[in-house]
Design a protein around this motif. Structure first.
Motif, short mmCIF file in Angstrom:
data_model
loop_
_atom_site.label_atom_id
_atom_site.label_comp_id
_atom_site.label_asym_id
_atom_site.label_seq_id
_atom_site.Cartn_x
_atom_site.Cartn_y
_atom_site.Cartn_z
N GLU A 1 -41.26 -46.05 -44.28
CA GLU A 1 -40.82 -45.24 -43.15
C GLU A 1 -41.96 -44.75 -42.27
O GLU A 1 -41.77 -44.52 -41.09
N GLU B 1 -42.70 -46.79 -38.83
CA GLU B 1 -41.58 -46.94 -37.88
C GLU B 1 -42.00 -47.28 -36.46
O GLU B 1 -41.23 -47.86 -35.71
N GLY C 1 -38.10 -49.10 -42.20
CA GLY C 1 -39.32 -48.55 -41.64
C GLY C 1 -39.99 -49.59 -40.74
O GLY C 1 -40.82 -49.26 -39.91
#
Length: 134
Positions: free
Chosen positions: A69, A72, A94
């Motif tokens: 994540e 991102e 992500g």
């Protein structure tokens, strides 16, 4: 000497602003070996959306990688993308913004990987797609 019309000035300002918000970075690439490396990516590279070199996600020494994540913001990787030997990574969420990889995409020896969710936005790979021993 001619003056820029207000519209031309506005266009130049908008282009400079757009360029300032996204930038290339890491010409030599980066290896992320721990979850903290991934979690701190945005902090360490706040405007980086295009990694010029390679991106290796390669867990070492019990790095405990469980999610991506923190990546991102990444839209492209100029070199290879390798996700190797993660013991707890189940999904690739992500990486949804990732659209282009200039080299190989290699996903190899990820014991817990259940699916490739997160690579849905990937539109182009410059070389090979290699998925083995997951």
């Amino acid at each position: 000497m001619k003056r820029f019309a207000p519209l031309h000035s506005l266009i130049v300002i908008l282009l400079l602003t757009a360029t300032a918000h996204s930038q290339s970075c890491l010409p030599s690439g980066i290896v992320l070996a721990r979850q903290s490396d991934i979690d701190n990516f945005y902090v360490n590279h706040p405007q980086c959306t295009a990694i010029e070199g390679r991106l290796y996600i390669w867990e070492t020494d019990g790095g405990g990688i469980t999610n991506l994540e923190g990546l991102e913001q990444i839209e492209s990787v100029g070199g290879d993308l390798r996700i190797i030997a993660t013991n707890s990574l189940e999904h690739l969420e992500g990486l949804e913004r990732l659209q282009f990889v200039g080299g190989d995409v290699r996903i190899f020896r990820n014991e817990a990987l259940l699916d490739l969710c997160g690579l849905d936005g990937l539109q182009s790979i410059g070389a090979n797609l290699i998925i083995q021993e997951n």
